[in-house]
Scaffold this motif. Sequence first.
Motif, mmCIF file in Angstrom:
data_model
loop_
_atom_site.group_PDB
_atom_site.id
_atom_site.type_symbol
_atom_site.label_atom_id
_atom_site.label_comp_id
_atom_site.label_asym_id
_atom_site.label_seq_id
_atom_site.Cartn_x
_atom_site.Cartn_y
_atom_site.Cartn_z
ATOM 1 N N TRP A 107 0.845 -1.201 0.000
ATOM 2 C CA TRP A 107 0.000 0.000 0.000
ATOM 3 C C TRP A 107 0.882 1.254 0.000
ATOM 4 C CZ3 TRP A 107 -0.930 -3.587 4.186
ATOM 5 C CH2 TRP A 107 -1.949 -4.492 3.915
ATOM 6 N N PRO A 108 1.589 1.511 -1.077
ATOM 7 C CA PRO A 108 2.545 2.630 -1.109
ATOM 8 C C PRO A 108 1.943 3.991 -0.777
ATOM 9 C CG PRO A 108 2.061 1.833 -3.332
ATOM 10 C CD PRO A 108 1.488 0.839 -2.392
ATOM 11 N N ASP A 109 0.637 4.177 -1.041
ATOM 12 C CA ASP A 109 0.010 5.461 -0.736
ATOM 13 C C ASP A 109 -0.068 5.727 0.760
ATOM 14 O OD1 ASP A 109 -0.338 5.930 -3.410
ATOM 15 O OD2 ASP A 109 -2.414 5.200 -3.467
ATOM 16 N N PHE A 110 0.030 4.665 1.578
ATOM 17 C CA PHE A 110 -0.042 4.822 3.035
ATOM 18 C C PHE A 110 1.343 4.785 3.685
ATOM 19 C CE2 PHE A 110 -4.140 3.099 1.766
ATOM 20 C CZ PHE A 110 -5.025 3.926 2.441
ATOM 21 N N ALA A 111 2.402 4.701 2.888
ATOM 22 C CA ALA A 111 3.748 4.571 3.429
ATOM 23 C C ALA A 111 4.162 5.809 4.227
ATOM 24 C CB ALA A 111 4.745 4.303 2.307
ATOM 25 N N ASP A 112 3.884 6.996 3.692
ATOM 26 C CA ASP A 112 4.300 8.233 4.363
ATOM 27 C C ASP A 112 3.683 8.390 5.755
ATOM 28 O OD1 ASP A 112 5.980 8.935 2.305
ATOM 29 O OD2 ASP A 112 4.531 10.228 1.308
ATOM 30 N N PRO A 113 2.388 8.164 5.934
ATOM 31 C CA PRO A 113 1.829 8.260 7.290
ATOM 32 C C PRO A 113 2.443 7.251 8.264
ATOM 33 C CG PRO A 113 0.075 8.371 5.665
ATOM 34 C CD PRO A 113 1.317 8.000 4.918
ATOM 35 N N PHE A 114 2.741 6.045 7.782
ATOM 36 C CA PHE A 114 3.366 5.051 8.654
ATOM 37 C C PHE A 114 4.768 5.490 9.071
ATOM 38 C CE2 PHE A 114 -0.051 2.170 7.815
ATOM 39 C CZ PHE A 114 0.036 1.186 8.784
ATOM 40 N N ILE A 115 5.524 6.037 8.121
ATOM 41 C CA ILE A 115 6.867 6.516 8.431
ATOM 42 C C ILE A 115 6.801 7.679 9.409
ATOM 43 C CG2 ILE A 115 8.909 7.656 7.459
ATOM 44 C CD1 ILE A 115 8.447 6.018 4.911
ATOM 45 N N LEU A 116 5.834 8.569 9.194
ATOM 46 C CA LEU A 116 5.652 9.714 10.090
ATOM 47 C C LEU A 116 5.414 9.240 11.525
ATOM 48 C CD1 LEU A 116 3.405 12.790 9.329
ATOM 49 C CD2 LEU A 116 3.329 11.686 11.564
ATOM 50 N N MET A 117 4.530 8.282 11.705
ATOM 51 C CA MET A 117 4.232 7.768 13.035
ATOM 52 C C MET A 117 5.425 7.056 13.649
ATOM 53 S SD MET A 117 1.354 8.798 13.947
ATOM 54 C CE MET A 117 1.353 7.817 15.455
ATOM 55 N N THR A 118 6.226 6.392 12.804
ATOM 56 C CA THR A 118 7.421 5.719 13.298
ATOM 57 C C THR A 118 8.422 6.725 13.848
ATOM 58 O OG1 THR A 118 7.146 3.923 11.694
ATOM 59 C CG2 THR A 118 9.329 4.185 12.675
#
Length: 333
Positions: A107-118
Amino acid sequence: MIFVPLPLFATFCLCLVLLRLMATRDMRMRANQLFAALVGLYALQSLMLCLRWGYGIEPARFWIGLVAPMLPVCGYLAYLSLSNRLTRQNLWPLAIVALNWVVLIIWPDFADPFILMTYFSFGVLILRFARAGSDVLPLARINAAPGALRAMVLTGSALIASAMTDLYVIYDFITNEGQSVGLIVTFMQTFFILLIGFSAVFGHPSAEEDEESVAAAPMSGSEEDTLIVARLTKLFETEELHKNEDLSLRRLSRRLGLPDRSVSGAINRIKGVNVSQFVNEFRIKEACKLLTETDQSILQISLTAGFSTKSNFNREFSRITGQTPSTWRQGKS
C-alpha cells in the motif's frame, strides 16, 4: 537548483564521520556497530534525497521509503545498547521496520503516514529514555555520558521535528499540489540528517560494553547506600580509580559486585548527584591539588585527573568550585 549541493554536502560530511568512527572506535563492540550503522544509514538517506529532489530520479523515492523507517529504529537501538538493555526481547522495533516495508510494497500510498508515526513514536521513546538521566547509560564512559544524554535529547527532538515536517509535506500536497515539497524536504531533512548523524559521535561506550551486569539483588535502605558510597570513596582514594578515562558505571558496579541501579541509586540518594558528577568531584579534587602543588599546564592536569577534554574539565571545575582553573591557581599562589 540551489538546493542540490545541500544533501550532497551532508552525504560527504556523514561519510567522513563514519570513517572517523570506524578508525577510532572498537568496531567489535555492539554500540559502536550500531552508531556506525546509524551514520551510514543517514549518509545513504541523504544521497537518496539528493537523487530524488536534486536530479529528479523518481526510483530513488522507493529507496527513501525503504531506508526511512530504519533510521529512528537504529537510533533507538543504538542508545538502548548503551543502557545494556539490548536483548532479544527488546528487538521488537525491527518488526516496526518490517511493517513499514510491507506497507511500502503493498500500500505505497499509506507509506508516508506510517513513516511519520514511526519517527514520532521513536522520538518520544528516546526522549522518555533520556529523562532518566545519564545514569541510565551504564556502558557509556563517565566522560561521555553527559554528551550522550544531550545527543539523545537532540536525536529524539529531531525525529519528532522530522515527523512534523513530513506532516506539513502531506498538507502541502493536499493544499498546494506539493509545489514547495522539494525545497522543504531538501533543507529541513538535510538539517535533521546532519544533526542526528553528528549526534551519533557522542555515543561512546566503555571498553567493557559486552560484559554482563551482576545479578545480585538490589540493595536498599540508607545504611546500605552509605556503605556503597563509602566503598566507592575508598576505591577512589586508595586505587585512584576515578583517574581512569575509560571509567563507566558498569566498571564501578562490577568492582563492587553490585547491580548498576544499586550503585547509581546510592550515589543519588546519599550525595544528591548522578554518577558522572560524583566521579568528577574526585577528579576536580585531584586537579585542585595538582594546580596548587605543581607547575603542570591546565591541559596536563585535566588529563591526569581523568578528563578526556579540557572543555569538560573547565565546565566541571566551575560547577564544583565556582571558579576557573586559572583563577583557582592564582588564588592559591
